[in-house]
Motif scaffolding. Structure first.
Motif, PDB file in Angstrom:
ATOM      1  N   TYR A 154       0.829  -1.198   0.000  1.00 18.22           N
ATOM      2  CA  TYR A 154       0.000   0.000   0.000  1.00 18.22           C
ATOM      3  C   TYR A 154       0.871   1.258   0.000  1.00 18.22           C
ATOM      4  CZ  TYR A 154      -4.349  -2.538   0.922  1.00 18.22           C
ATOM      5  OH  TYR A 154      -5.449  -3.356   0.820  1.00 18.22           O
ATOM      6  N   SER A 155       0.395   2.286  -0.666  1.00 20.80           N
ATOM      7  CA  SER A 155       1.019   3.610  -0.643  1.00 20.80           C
ATOM      8  C   SER A 155      -0.069   4.620  -1.002  1.00 20.80           C
ATOM      9  CB  SER A 155       2.190   3.690  -1.628  1.00 20.80           C
ATOM     10  OG  SER A 155       1.751   3.438  -2.949  1.00 20.80           O
ATOM     11  N   ALA A 156       0.297   5.901  -1.026  1.00 18.67           N
ATOM     12  CA  ALA A 156      -0.728   6.919  -1.275  1.00 18.67           C
ATOM     13  C   ALA A 156      -0.157   8.116  -2.012  1.00 18.67           C
ATOM     14  CB  ALA A 156      -1.347   7.378   0.048  1.00 18.67           C
ATOM     15  N   PHE A 157      -0.993   8.719  -2.830  1.00 20.24           N
ATOM     16  CA  PHE A 157      -0.726   9.991  -3.484  1.00 20.24           C
ATOM     17  C   PHE A 157       0.549   9.973  -4.331  1.00 20.24           C
ATOM     18  CE2 PHE A 157      -2.884  11.020   0.617  1.00 20.24           C
ATOM     19  CZ  PHE A 157      -4.145  11.256   0.065  1.00 20.24           C
ATOM     20  N   GLY A 158       0.818   8.864  -4.968  1.00 16.54           N
ATOM     21  CA  GLY A 158       1.918   8.788  -5.914  1.00 16.54           C
ATOM     22  C   GLY A 158       3.273   8.494  -5.314  1.00 16.54           C
ATOM     23  N   GLY A 159       3.387   8.490  -4.001  1.00 23.13           N
ATOM     24  CA  GLY A 159       4.658   8.184  -3.350  1.00 23.13           C
ATOM     25  C   GLY A 159       4.866   6.692  -3.228  1.00 23.13           C
ATOM     26  N   GLY A 160       6.096   6.294  -2.965  1.00 25.72           N
ATOM     27  CA  GLY A 160       6.396   4.886  -2.805  1.00 25.72           C
ATOM     28  C   GLY A 160       5.989   4.361  -1.439  1.00 25.72           C
ATOM     29  N   PRO A 161       5.975   3.041  -1.273  1.00 24.77           N
ATOM     30  CA  PRO A 161       5.601   2.440   0.016  1.00 24.77           C
ATOM     31  C   PRO A 161       6.514   2.840   1.168  1.00 24.77           C
ATOM     32  CG  PRO A 161       5.525   0.809  -1.742  1.00 24.77           C
ATOM     33  CD  PRO A 161       6.180   2.016  -2.316  1.00 24.77           C
ATOM     34  N   ASN A 162       7.808   3.044   0.898  1.00 18.10           N
ATOM     35  CA  ASN A 162       8.726   3.410   1.979  1.00 18.10           C
ATOM     36  C   ASN A 162       8.445   4.809   2.504  1.00 18.10           C
ATOM     37  OD1 ASN A 162      10.109   0.946   1.857  1.00 18.10           O
ATOM     38  ND2 ASN A 162      11.526   1.684   0.310  1.00 18.10           N
ATOM     39  N   VAL A 163       8.193   5.753   1.600  1.00 17.70           N
ATOM     40  CA  VAL A 163       7.835   7.106   2.018  1.00 17.70           C
ATOM     41  C   VAL A 163       6.503   7.091   2.753  1.00 17.70           C
ATOM     42  CG1 VAL A 163       7.242   9.416   1.195  1.00 17.70           C
ATOM     43  CG2 VAL A 163       9.142   8.164   0.144  1.00 17.70           C
ATOM     44  N   PHE A 164       5.564   6.341   2.238  1.00  9.91           N
ATOM     45  CA  PHE A 164       4.244   6.195   2.866  1.00  9.91           C
ATOM     46  C   PHE A 164       4.384   5.681   4.303  1.00  9.91           C
ATOM     47  CE2 PHE A 164       0.813   3.012   3.647  1.00  9.91           C
ATOM     48  CZ  PHE A 164      -0.238   3.900   3.853  1.00  9.91           C
ATOM     49  N   ALA A 165       5.189   4.636   4.488  1.00 12.68           N
ATOM     50  CA  ALA A 165       5.378   4.065   5.822  1.00 12.68           C
ATOM     51  C   ALA A 165       6.072   5.054   6.753  1.00 12.68           C
ATOM     52  CB  ALA A 165       6.190   2.775   5.720  1.00 12.68           C
ATOM     53  N   ARG A 166       7.004   5.822   6.218  1.00 14.83           N
ATOM     54  CA  ARG A 166       7.705   6.803   7.049  1.00 14.83           C
ATOM     55  C   ARG A 166       6.729   7.848   7.581  1.00 14.83           C
ATOM     56  NH1 ARG A 166      13.395   9.302   5.052  1.00 14.83           N
ATOM     57  NH2 ARG A 166      13.710   7.053   4.814  1.00 14.83           N
ATOM     58  N   ILE A 167       5.813   8.297   6.741  1.00 12.37           N
ATOM     59  CA  ILE A 167       4.825   9.289   7.171  1.00 12.37           C
ATOM     60  C   ILE A 167       3.910   8.710   8.251  1.00 12.37           C
ATOM     61  CG2 ILE A 167       2.803  10.608   6.404  1.00 12.37           C
ATOM     62  CD1 ILE A 167       4.226  10.915   3.699  1.00 12.37           C
ATOM     63  N   LEU A 168       3.510   7.455   8.098  1.00 10.96           N
ATOM     64  CA  LEU A 168       2.642   6.826   9.100  1.00 10.96           C
ATOM     65  C   LEU A 168       3.364   6.655  10.429  1.00 10.96           C
ATOM     66  CD1 LEU A 168       0.650   4.077   7.150  1.00 10.96           C
ATOM     67  CD2 LEU A 168       0.233   6.531   7.351  1.00 10.96           C
ATOM     68  N   CYS A 169       4.629   6.265  10.389  1.00  8.67           N
ATOM     69  CA  CYS A 169       5.389   6.072  11.627  1.00  8.67           C
ATOM     70  C   CYS A 169       5.606   7.391  12.362  1.00  8.67           C
ATOM     71  CB  CYS A 169       6.720   5.406  11.324  1.00  8.67           C
ATOM     72  SG  CYS A 169       6.589   3.671  10.847  1.00  8.67           S
ATOM     73  N   LEU A 170       5.849   8.458  11.614  1.00  5.14           N
ATOM     74  CA  LEU A 170       5.940   9.777  12.250  1.00  5.14           C
ATOM     75  C   LEU A 170       4.610  10.146  12.884  1.00  5.14           C
ATOM     76  CD1 LEU A 170       8.039  11.747   9.605  1.00  5.14           C
ATOM     77  CD2 LEU A 170       8.774  11.020  11.874  1.00  5.14           C
ATOM     78  N   GLY A 171       3.519   9.747  12.251  1.00  6.47           N
ATOM     79  CA  GLY A 171       2.204   9.974  12.844  1.00  6.47           C
ATOM     80  C   GLY A 171       2.013   9.215  14.149  1.00  6.47           C
ATOM     81  N   VAL A 172       2.552   8.005  14.221  1.00  8.48           N
ATOM     82  CA  VAL A 172       2.472   7.218  15.458  1.00  8.48           C
ATOM     83  C   VAL A 172       3.214   7.929  16.589  1.00  8.48           C
ATOM     84  CG1 VAL A 172       3.201   5.077  16.573  1.00  8.48           C
ATOM     85  CG2 VAL A 172       2.177   5.006  14.295  1.00  8.48           C
ATOM     86  N   LEU A 191      -2.679   3.588  11.935  1.00  7.48           N
ATOM     87  CA  LEU A 191      -1.373   3.973  11.387  1.00  7.48           C
ATOM     88  C   LEU A 191      -0.406   2.801  11.379  1.00  7.48           C
ATOM     89  CD1 LEU A 191      -1.006   7.474  13.107  1.00  7.48           C
ATOM     90  CD2 LEU A 191      -1.638   7.008  10.737  1.00  7.48           C
ATOM     91  N   LEU A 192      -0.391   2.022  12.464  1.00  6.59           N
ATOM     92  CA  LEU A 192       0.505   0.864  12.510  1.00  6.59           C
ATOM     93  C   LEU A 192       0.069  -0.209  11.516  1.00  6.59           C
ATOM     94  CD1 LEU A 192       1.281   0.367  16.309  1.00  6.59           C
ATOM     95  CD2 LEU A 192       2.796   1.234  14.535  1.00  6.59           C
ATOM     96  N   GLY A 193      -1.235  -0.408  11.397  1.00  8.99           N
ATOM     97  CA  GLY A 193      -1.719  -1.367  10.410  1.00  8.99           C
ATOM     98  C   GLY A 193      -1.310  -0.971   9.006  1.00  8.99           C
ATOM     99  N   GLY A 194      -1.392   0.325   8.710  1.00  8.53           N
ATOM    100  CA  GLY A 194      -0.965   0.812   7.411  1.00  8.53           C
ATOM    101  C   GLY A 194       0.524   0.627   7.177  1.00  8.53           C
ATOM    102  N   THR A 195       1.298   0.767   8.252  1.00  4.64           N
ATOM    103  CA  THR A 195       2.750   0.560   8.129  1.00  4.64           C
ATOM    104  C   THR A 195       3.053  -0.873   7.719  1.00  4.64           C
ATOM    105  OG1 THR A 195       3.152   2.245   9.830  1.00  4.64           O
ATOM    106  CG2 THR A 195       4.949   0.717   9.332  1.00  4.64           C
ATOM    107  N   PHE A 196       2.376  -1.833   8.334  1.00  4.66           N
ATOM    108  CA  PHE A 196       2.561  -3.234   7.947  1.00  4.66           C
ATOM    109  C   PHE A 196       2.100  -3.464   6.513  1.00  4.66           C
ATOM    110  CE2 PHE A 196       2.903  -4.004  12.527  1.00  4.66           C
ATOM    111  CZ  PHE A 196       3.915  -4.954  12.552  1.00  4.66           C
TER     112      PHE A 196
END
Length: 341
Positions: free
Chosen positions: A78-96, A118-123
């Motif tokens: 999973y990812s969002a708004f055109g970014g890659g999964p790693n960037v997506f996960a980084r944003i979610l972890c900062l949210g946590v 947020l953690l579910g999305g990171t996985f």
């Protein structure tokens, strides 16, 4: 700032094929962003920290909702708004991290509600580096506050962690292609996403010119263009390859100064600790993915965390070495609703 200036100057000895214009543009944008951050943070670091944490939490919620609406990508990630999964996960972890910090700061458990999502999305992102980085930052934070945290809160965190792990396991079992990314067989089959190979390439570039490196965008010009990967996915090795020992020395001086500044502080606020953990998280994550500009939040958070003004004004302290001071008239728990008792 000296690190970024050295990177800009390194275009003088950049090799043929280096992407000079785009690299200089990114570094200039980073320097501008850091200067603006320093100017805005100066008057009130506490307020700036909370604003940044709220923005991180909001961004994490928006990104996970966007990813769920878009559905998984070709690899099941999973990812969002055109970014890659790693960037997506980084944003979610900062949210946590932001969610936990703000919950302590405002004493509102409701601010913890986005964490399971947020953690579910990171996985679901399939980003192994993001998860390892979050565990590393959480471990450091836990060591810092262990002696000052209530037993009931420790039990709550343990229960939440166990429950989230069980939910994540069940979710991953329903996504065969995604769950395979977390298996040891997958790591071996993909050679750890070619990270050891990239580190070896960056090491070879560094060995060619160990003092000042290959120059701006030197990794791409010498290696990346031929293998189709623009950077070695490791911040320190990027610095070593393109600015050599000179760049590594500046990074070491900056990090030592940050650690000394934070260690010398007598007290922290919840927001300050949260911002410092965000910087630590991005720093660890930068060892697995991203380039210079992807590490911008590490430098931004470090500027906020090390701003000296207004952090020790006696307001919203997370913990202090002088327990009598907190019990003094006008300085007790009622006056410190943002404190972690």
């Amino acid at each position: 700032m000296a690190i970024q200036l050295l990177q800009m100057l390194s275009f003088f000895w950049a090799p043929p094929g280096a992407r000079i214009i785009i690299s200089l543009t990114n570094i200039f944008a980073l320097i501008t962003l850091l200067l603006v951050t320093a100017a805005l943070v100066g008057p009130s670091p506490e307020k700036a920290a909370r604003v940044i944490l709220f923005a991180m939490l909001l961004a994490g919620i928006v990104y996970i909702l966007g990813a769920l609406a878009a559905g998984p990508g070709p690899q099941g990630r999973y990812s969002a708004f055109g970014g890659g999964p790693n960037v997506f996960a980084r944003i979610l972890c900062l949210g946590v991290i932001a969610s936990i910090s703000l919950s302590f700061s405002y004493r509102r458990r409701s601010l913890l509600l986005p964490i399971p999502l947020l953690l579910g999305g990171t996985f679901l992102s399939g980003s192994r580096g993001a998860i390892v980085s979050l565990v590393g930052a959480a471990t450091v934070a836990f060591v810092i506050v262990f002696r000052r945290i209530r037993l009931s809160l420790l039990l709550l965190i343990s229960a939440l962690g166990t429950g989230l792990a069980a939910v994540a396991w069940n979710v991953l079992n329903g996504h065969t292609s995604l769950s395979a990314r977390y298996s040891s067989d997958s790591l071996a089959d993909t050679d750890y996403s070619h990270r050891p190979e990239l580190l070896a390439y960056a090491r070879d570039v560094f060995y060619e010119n160990p003092v000042f490196g290959a120059g701006l965008d030197g990794f791409f010009a010498k290696v990346g263009n031929s293998i189709g990967i623009a950077y070695p996915h490791n911040l320190f090795m990027s610095v070593a390859a393109e600015t050599g020992l000179a760049g590594l020395a500046l990074v070491a001086v900056a990090l030592i100064a940050v650690v000394r500044d934070l260690a010398s502080q007598r007290r922290f606020t919840s927001a300050r600790l949260g911002i410092a953990m965000c910087a630590l998280y991005v720093g660890i994550a930068s060892m697995f993915s991203g380039d210079y500009y992807d590490a911008r939040f590490m430098w931004i958070c470090l500027i906020v965390a090390t701003s000296s003004a207004a952090w020790t004004d006696g307001k919203t302290r997370l913990f202090t070495r002088d327990p009598v001071d907190q019990l003094a008239p006008g300085k007790g728990s009622a006056a410190h609703k943002g404190d972690l008792a």
